[in-house]
Write an enzyme that holds these catalytic residues in place. Sequence first.
Site, short mmCIF file in Angstrom:
data_model
loop_
_atom_site.label_atom_id
_atom_site.label_comp_id
_atom_site.label_asym_id
_atom_site.label_seq_id
_atom_site.Cartn_x
_atom_site.Cartn_y
_atom_site.Cartn_z
N ASN A 34 13.29 67.89 32.23
CA ASN A 34 12.61 68.81 31.30
C ASN A 34 11.19 68.34 30.98
OD1 ASN A 34 14.15 66.72 29.81
ND2 ASN A 34 13.22 67.64 28.01
N HIS A 35 10.88 67.06 31.23
CA HIS A 35 9.53 66.56 30.96
C HIS A 35 8.58 66.74 32.14
CE1 HIS A 35 9.27 64.82 26.90
NE2 HIS A 35 10.59 64.85 27.00
N ARG A 66 19.01 70.24 20.62
CA ARG A 66 17.58 70.18 20.91
C ARG A 66 16.86 71.49 20.62
NH1 ARG A 66 16.92 65.84 24.74
NH2 ARG A 66 18.94 65.12 25.47
N HIS A 112 19.56 66.77 35.94
CA HIS A 112 18.93 66.07 34.81
C HIS A 112 19.66 66.36 33.49
CE1 HIS A 112 16.03 64.07 32.34
NE2 HIS A 112 15.97 65.15 31.58
N ASP A 125 16.43 58.72 33.41
CA ASP A 125 15.05 58.81 32.90
C ASP A 125 14.36 57.45 32.95
OD1 ASP A 125 16.78 60.82 31.87
OD2 ASP A 125 15.40 61.26 30.25
N HIS A 150 10.70 57.58 32.05
CA HIS A 150 9.76 57.87 30.97
C HIS A 150 8.56 56.92 30.90
CE1 HIS A 150 11.09 61.40 28.90
NE2 HIS A 150 12.34 60.97 28.79
N HIS A 171 18.91 62.44 30.71
CA HIS A 171 18.43 63.29 29.61
C HIS A 171 18.69 62.75 28.20
CE1 HIS A 171 16.93 67.08 28.08
NE2 HIS A 171 18.08 67.63 27.80
N ASP A 223 5.87 60.82 30.56
CA ASP A 223 5.82 61.09 29.11
C ASP A 223 6.43 59.95 28.31
OD1 ASP A 223 4.43 63.48 29.07
OD2 ASP A 223 6.21 64.75 29.06
N ARG A 224 5.95 59.85 27.07
CA ARG A 224 6.36 58.84 26.09
C ARG A 224 5.86 57.44 26.47
NH1 ARG A 224 8.95 60.68 21.67
NH2 ARG A 224 10.02 62.67 21.89
N ASP A 267 12.52 63.23 34.39
CA ASP A 267 11.84 62.55 33.28
C ASP A 267 11.25 61.22 33.72
OD1 ASP A 267 12.52 64.75 31.79
OD2 ASP A 267 13.44 63.64 30.15
#
Length: 486
Positions: free
Chosen positions: A291-292, A388, A340, A230, A232, A415, A262-263, A259
């Site tokens: 997943n993002h 999660r 991922h 990731d 991110h 992840h 995001d964030r 990923d």
Amino acid sequence: MPTMETENNSNISRAEQLKQQANEAFKGHKYSQAIDLYTQAIELNGENAVYWANRAFAHTKLEEYGSAIQDGTKAIEIDPRYSKGYYRRGAAYLAMGKFKDALKDFQQVKKLCPNDPDATKKLKECEKAVMKLKFEEAIAVPESQKRSVADTIDYHTVEVEPQYTGARIEGNVVTLDFVQKMLDDFKNQKNLHKRYAYQIVLQTRDMLRALPSLVDIVVPEGKHFTVCGDVHGQFYDLLNIFELNGLPSEDNPYLFNGDFVDRGSFSLEVIVTLFAFKCMCPSAIYLARGNHESKSMNKIYGFEGEVRSKLSEIFVELFAEVFCCLPLAHVINGKVFVVHGGLFSVDGVKLSDIRAIDRFCEPPEEGLMCELLWSDPQPQPGRGPSKRGVGLSFGGDVTKRFLQENNLDLVVRSHEVKDEGYEIEHDGKLITVFSAPNYCDQMGNKGAFIRFEAPEMKPNIVTFSAVPHPDVKPMAYANNFLRMFS
């Protein structure tokens, strides 16, 4: 001999000490340690709703929203008038995009704390989010009637103003010179012109659509291959990876394992950079879905707001379409399976089953595609519920059987934040790699990437620390409502 009452008092006192230690660990962003200490406190005194609510908050910080919901629920069962229980559970529902469930909890918080201005404000924001969701659902066009937004765009007709001084693509070919100029512009917080952003995203879409859901990668003897986890939206850390390990090229290929966005608040720069390298040289860079890379996550965690702010609304739709084209997994030299999230709720899944997945959609909430994107390993054998709240947890025996059945040696996945940037589990058969150091500017973790040399394909793990970035906080473009709870 100590009486039962004395022992109980001693347990209660010790539990309080552990709670204080857990609170200190939490303040220091040591969330896993905080969870361990709250757990010890709960084992000594499980009837204290505060311990459960505090542990729920720590789980939320580690994005373990399923566990946070369970702990919030337990706090509410112990004390139905304890507002923090509803508050923590509501925040976890919110982080999962379950606005209607969140609303019920915040209504309860308001009922218990009618004069609390903070509770009033959060309830109003939650009501707004639910109203917006209902409106979007009401005007949504059925999937079968949807037109591809990509098919409506002709980037050749987008005019480049004479005053634009940024990177330019000459003709249809994305060159290394262009990419390097673009990276310099991004470094200096300059935006790429929409014309070239359209061109890069549309060309990448064409390439990704042509790929299978499971991509086979061949690394010739004597050559190497790098897998990153990731990123991110941490663009400056991505540049640092390229400093440490070289730019992507045919001789220095990379796989970025989902990923990307995001964030972090430089997600657009990250994704356009990765796509530009893909356009420049398709075999220099491979990209997997995380997943993002989904509408629901992007709506909450910042990418949608960032794209709207830096480019336009139409790019929000365009990226959502292109994310649905990303492959779900890769196999390197027939031996290393890279995905991922993780493995499956059933045994017997073959690589051919993954190849056969119709991935051109938003991720479903169950089934093979969901599990590839969301699952996590667990230390104990067998399978368990996901921390999660989506996917599942799987043990070393599950990993071992999957590898044996598919004649593979190793699972590499991402992840999850890891203190050292990586973790080796399941008797060395599974490696987690995470490439966003000091995640969200607060976790203090290292980042890592893995280099494989052919033909041995032994993993060589390189770790690195975060580098400075301009003063734009993580989640700067995120859903306002979510920021109130982070």
